[in-house]
Design a protein around this motif. Structure first.
Motif, PDB file in Angstrom:
ATOM      1  N   GLN A 496       0.851  -1.184   0.000  1.00  0.00           N
ATOM      2  CA  GLN A 496       0.000   0.000   0.000  1.00  0.00           C
ATOM      3  C   GLN A 496       0.885   1.231   0.000  1.00  0.00           C
ATOM      4  O   GLN A 496       1.744   1.373   0.873  1.00  0.00           O
ATOM      5  CB  GLN A 496      -0.920   0.012   1.229  1.00  0.00           C
ATOM      6  CG  GLN A 496      -1.728   1.285   1.387  1.00  0.00           C
ATOM      7  CD  GLN A 496      -2.930   1.317   0.467  1.00  0.00           C
ATOM      8  OE1 GLN A 496      -3.586   0.295   0.256  1.00  0.00           O
ATOM      9  NE2 GLN A 496      -3.232   2.486  -0.087  1.00  0.00           N
ATOM     10  N   GLY A 497       0.722   2.088  -0.993  1.00  0.00           N
ATOM     11  CA  GLY A 497       1.500   3.313  -1.056  1.00  0.00           C
ATOM     12  C   GLY A 497       0.617   4.539  -0.983  1.00  0.00           C
ATOM     13  O   GLY A 497      -0.610   4.443  -0.888  1.00  0.00           O
ATOM     14  N   GLY A 498       1.247   5.672  -1.039  1.00  0.00           N
ATOM     15  CA  GLY A 498       0.487   6.909  -0.980  1.00  0.00           C
ATOM     16  C   GLY A 498      -0.425   7.092  -2.171  1.00  0.00           C
ATOM     17  O   GLY A 498      -1.431   7.801  -2.092  1.00  0.00           O
ATOM     18  N   PHE A 499      -0.091   6.446  -3.294  1.00  0.00           N
ATOM     19  CA  PHE A 499      -0.908   6.598  -4.487  1.00  0.00           C
ATOM     20  C   PHE A 499      -1.954   5.502  -4.618  1.00  0.00           C
ATOM     21  O   PHE A 499      -2.726   5.497  -5.561  1.00  0.00           O
ATOM     22  CB  PHE A 499      -0.021   6.587  -5.735  1.00  0.00           C
ATOM     23  CG  PHE A 499       0.965   7.714  -5.759  1.00  0.00           C
ATOM     24  CD1 PHE A 499       0.535   9.027  -5.790  1.00  0.00           C
ATOM     25  CD2 PHE A 499       2.326   7.463  -5.733  1.00  0.00           C
ATOM     26  CE1 PHE A 499       1.431  10.065  -5.816  1.00  0.00           C
ATOM     27  CE2 PHE A 499       3.235   8.505  -5.760  1.00  0.00           C
ATOM     28  CZ  PHE A 499       2.785   9.818  -5.800  1.00  0.00           C
ATOM     29  N   GLY A 500      -1.968   4.543  -3.688  1.00  0.00           N
ATOM     30  CA  GLY A 500      -2.969   3.488  -3.728  1.00  0.00           C
ATOM     31  C   GLY A 500      -2.346   2.113  -3.562  1.00  0.00           C
ATOM     32  O   GLY A 500      -1.129   1.954  -3.575  1.00  0.00           O
ATOM     33  N   PRO A 501      -3.183   1.070  -3.423  1.00  0.00           N
ATOM     34  CA  PRO A 501      -2.686  -0.298  -3.225  1.00  0.00           C
ATOM     35  C   PRO A 501      -2.162  -0.901  -4.532  1.00  0.00           C
ATOM     36  O   PRO A 501      -2.554  -0.499  -5.625  1.00  0.00           O
ATOM     37  CB  PRO A 501      -3.917  -1.054  -2.737  1.00  0.00           C
ATOM     38  CG  PRO A 501      -5.072  -0.310  -3.339  1.00  0.00           C
ATOM     39  CD  PRO A 501      -4.659   1.140  -3.355  1.00  0.00           C
ATOM     40  N   VAL A 502      -1.284  -1.882  -4.384  1.00  0.00           N
ATOM     41  CA  VAL A 502      -0.697  -2.587  -5.530  1.00  0.00           C
ATOM     42  C   VAL A 502      -0.974  -4.078  -5.366  1.00  0.00           C
ATOM     43  O   VAL A 502      -0.791  -4.638  -4.277  1.00  0.00           O
ATOM     44  CB  VAL A 502       0.824  -2.347  -5.631  1.00  0.00           C
ATOM     45  CG1 VAL A 502       1.384  -3.042  -6.868  1.00  0.00           C
ATOM     46  CG2 VAL A 502       1.128  -0.861  -5.678  1.00  0.00           C
ATOM     47  N   TYR A 503      -1.413  -4.713  -6.467  1.00  0.00           N
ATOM     48  CA  TYR A 503      -1.758  -6.130  -6.437  1.00  0.00           C
ATOM     49  C   TYR A 503      -0.957  -6.881  -7.498  1.00  0.00           C
ATOM     50  O   TYR A 503      -0.685  -6.358  -8.577  1.00  0.00           O
ATOM     51  CB  TYR A 503      -3.251  -6.337  -6.716  1.00  0.00           C
ATOM     52  CG  TYR A 503      -4.153  -5.741  -5.674  1.00  0.00           C
ATOM     53  CD1 TYR A 503      -4.645  -6.504  -4.622  1.00  0.00           C
ATOM     54  CD2 TYR A 503      -4.518  -4.396  -5.742  1.00  0.00           C
ATOM     55  CE1 TYR A 503      -5.484  -5.952  -3.664  1.00  0.00           C
ATOM     56  CE2 TYR A 503      -5.353  -3.833  -4.791  1.00  0.00           C
ATOM     57  CZ  TYR A 503      -5.826  -4.612  -3.755  1.00  0.00           C
ATOM     58  OH  TYR A 503      -6.642  -4.060  -2.814  1.00  0.00           O
ATOM     59  N   LYS A 504      -0.612  -8.109  -7.154  1.00  0.00           N
ATOM     60  CA  LYS A 504      -0.008  -8.996  -8.151  1.00  0.00           C
ATOM     61  C   LYS A 504      -1.117  -9.603  -8.994  1.00  0.00           C
ATOM     62  O   LYS A 504      -2.179  -9.955  -8.485  1.00  0.00           O
ATOM     63  CB  LYS A 504       0.802 -10.104  -7.472  1.00  0.00           C
ATOM     64  CG  LYS A 504       1.464 -11.070  -8.454  1.00  0.00           C
ATOM     65  CD  LYS A 504       2.219 -12.183  -7.739  1.00  0.00           C
ATOM     66  CE  LYS A 504       2.825 -13.161  -8.728  1.00  0.00           C
ATOM     67  NZ  LYS A 504       3.552 -14.262  -8.070  1.00  0.00           N
ATOM     68  N   GLY A 505      -0.850  -9.714 -10.306  1.00  0.00           N
ATOM     69  CA  GLY A 505      -1.831 -10.308 -11.202  1.00  0.00           C
ATOM     70  C   GLY A 505      -1.168 -11.209 -12.216  1.00  0.00           C
ATOM     71  O   GLY A 505       0.033 -11.115 -12.477  1.00  0.00           O
TER      72      GLY A 505
END
Length: 653
Positions: A496-505
């Motif tokens: 989770q960063g300041g610009f939003g969450p990150v997901y593996k796909g």
């Protein structure tokens, strides 16, 4: 004193290079001087380009015009430091070479014969730089010892050859650059002449993606089919000594002659006229449009499915209840994406477009060997795209003709149909309930956005090489992102960063990606977001994370990046056990890579980008622990501070 003045005058004449097209033995060409062809069409001189954190020099031939293409580079893989005073020299041993202060010379030609009496190196008006033996009496050419046309880079000029010299076993072909602004590394695409079929072919990493078609009536089938006969005069030479293609221009002689350039991403482009000759990167391995070559299928698929698709009315029904919960696969923005995926997967029996037509880019659903297709020609049934070898359930010999079903069979047929429809409806309902409340956004607003994105992907966008498109920047449907990330499951969340969450796909093609769901506080609409994406996509560097594409769903925007196997630098740096893996050699390599990436962003990229939040968590590591800077484009995409997520003005405390 008199002799000194004469020498000064001669030196000044040398630097005033308007009329100089030839080097004689003992002459040199330095970084501030040039050779100019007799009619002033081409120039040969040293150019400088930033490579890493150094200014490097290349000896190049360019057409004399504004924003000229580098038609030929003598030392693309052996640049020399600009500060090392590079010189092009023709010495008294008739050796043509690039010398500099910091190392061994780069030899262009070293004739091994001692019978040569008079040799000169001349830049011709064709753009060919030739080392030739000339008559000491009248200066006429006796023979060519070496020429730049024999060593093409990424540009095919009129008079050049593509083919094979059988005597010397020398091949004339084009090879794309590794990136649009760096000739040092070679790209994956090559343009070659097929001496057997007598047609051009473009390969990617050795695999044929496109062919020109046969030559007939003055043109090739798939090279500018509407205008090539009026633009080019092709010549094919085939004998025991050589087999090649060459061409000349049929344009107005007062206009610049063409230059075919093979770009990094597979497009063959006429530089002067800003015309696409072919776009091999659009060849997806299934379609055969415009000369695209269909690639071989997996060996276990051969004989199981046909090589083409047809539209049939009916329904798929699940026959293997053990896999009834298998989720549908969502990919692509059009039928060609779905066709190639289905065609290369021998378990695929067909697909449909449950959320819209194939032209709206709403994604497709695949049906596998766990299903059976039942044809129904009534107008109310849905259409499916199926391989042409998918057969329907056979009818029994004593079954009545269509339309003449007795009451018993009719009742059985109706009961079976109702059961099948209930199963299908139940599966679709379960699948929809598994998704988020945004899963079925195929209303007017969603369709309008999808059409806008498709229009964007088809539009022309400027690059270093003129107005060509970037098909590698993909528009992902929301459904494809949901499928890749398992509906943004917590198990797939990377951080989770300041610009939003990150997901593996993981896409249907098997490629692993990282999906960043941007915060909604960017304050940008679709047009502004698109313009920022173009700028970010143009930033190509080995130490920047690569952007694959994007997705817009209602008010939400997502970016799809390459997935980095070793996570981020802070994962190793701030852990007492994992940090032991970072020996000094790896640390130094990471430091150097970060520095090169930042230098590119600040100084050498087409558009200057200030990161503003460089930290260990924004340095990602690939499988070889090479660093890549992430979030380098966020400062552009977000036009206001992220007050909802942070308390900082800029950066991290």
């Amino acid at each position: 004193m008199k002799h000194t003045i004469i020498l000064i005058i001669l030196a000044s004449l040398w630097t005033c290079h308007d009329a100089i097209d030839t080097l004689k033995p003992g002459d040199t060409l330095n970084s501030t001087s040039s050779l100019v062809s007799a009619l002033g069409k081409f120039t040969l001189n040293f150019i400088t380009k930033p490579i890493g954190n150094s200014e490097m020099s290349f000896l190049a031939i360019l057409r004399i015009k504004t924003k000229a293409n580098k038609a030929w580079i003598a030392n693309p893989h052996s640049p020399v430091l600009s500060s090392s005073s590079p010189l092009l020299t023709l010495d008294f041993n008739n050796t043509l070479k690039i010398t500099h202060r910091n190392g061994q010379p780069f030899i262009l030609s070293a004739p091994n014969t001692t019978s040569i009496t008079s040799v000169v190196a001349t830049l011709l008006d064709s753009g060919n730089f030739v080392l030739q033996e000339v008559s000491p009496v009248n200066g006429s050419t006796i023979r060519i010892l070496w020429q730049s046309f024999d060593y093409p880079t990424d540009t095919f000029l009129p008079g050049m050859k593509l083919g094979v010299d059988h005597i010397n076993e020398h091949v004339w072909s084009l090879l794309s650059w590794g990136s649009s602004d760096n000739p040092v590394s070679s790209g994956p695409f090559s343009l070659e002449w097929d001496t057997n079929a007598h047609q051009l072919k473009i390969k990617k990493s050795g695999v044929i993606y496109w062919t020109s078609g046969v030559f007939a009536d003055g043109r090739f089938e798939y090279i500018l089919p509407d205008v090539s006969k009026q633009r080019y005069n092709f010549s094919i030479v085939s004998n025991q000594n050589e087999d090649y293609l060459t061409y000349t221009s049929l344009d107005d002689p007062n206009d610049p002659e063409p230059e075919w350039v093979l770009y990094t991403r597979g497009a063959l482009f006429e530089y002067g006229a800003q015309v696409d000759i072919i776009r091999a990167q659009n060849c997806d391995g299934y379609n055969t449009v415009g000369g695209c070559v269909r690639r071989d299928r997996p060996s276990d698929c051969v004989g199981k499915l046909g090589d083409d698709f047809e539209i049939k009315k009916g329904n798929f029904t699940i026959i293997n209840s053990a896999n009834a919960s298998r989720p549908a696969n969502w990919i692509g923005t059009g039928s060609e994406d779905c066709k190639v995926t289905c065609w290369q997967n021998c378990s695929c029996l067909g697909f449909d477009f449950p959320f819209g037509s194939q032209t709206t880019g709403a994604g497709c659903r695949f049906w596998s060997v766990d299903c059976a297709f039942i044809e129904d020609l009534s107008t109310a049934t849905q259409s499916f795209v199926v391989p042409n070898s998918v057969t329907l359930p056979p009818k029994s010999p004593d079954s009545p003709p269509r339309g003449k079903i007795n009451a018993t069979h009719k009742g059985l047929w109706i009961g079976t149909s109702i059961a099948a429809l209930l199963v299908i409806g139940f599966c679709i309902l379960c699948y929809r309930l598994r998704g988020t409340k945004f899963m079925l956004s195929a209303g007017k607003n969603g369709t309008k956005i999808q059409k806008k994105l498709l229009k964007f992907m088809k539009s022309e966008r400027p690059t270093d090489h003129g107005n060509i498109r970037h098909p590698d920047l993909s528009v992902f449907t929301y459904e494809s992102v949901l499928a890749a990330t398992s509906n943004f499951s917590e198990a797939n969340k990377l951080g989770q960063g300041g610009f939003g969450p990150v997901y593996k796909g993981k896409l249907a093609t098997g490629r692993e990606v990282a999906v960043k769901r941007l915060s909604k506080c960017s304050g940008q609409g679709t047009v502004e977001f698109k313009n920022e994406l173009i700028l970010i996509y143009e930033l190509q560097h080995t130490n920047l994370v690569q952007l694959f594409g994007f997705c817009i769903h209602e008010e939400e925007k997502m970016l799809i990046y390459e997935y980095m196997q070793n996570k981020s630098l802070d994962y190793f740096l701030f852990d007492s056990i994992r940090c032991l893996q970072l020996d000094w050699k790896k640390r130094f390599g990471i430091i150097e890579g970060i520095t090169q990436g930042m230098l590119y962003l600040h100084k050498y990229s087409r558009t200057k980008v200030i990161h503003r939040d460089l930290k260990a968590s924004n340095i990602l590591l690939d499988e070889n622990m090479n660093p890549k800077i992430a979030d380098f484009g966020m400062a552009r995409i977000f036009t206001q501070e992220l007050e909802a997520n942070t308390v900082r003005v800029v950066g991290t405390r």
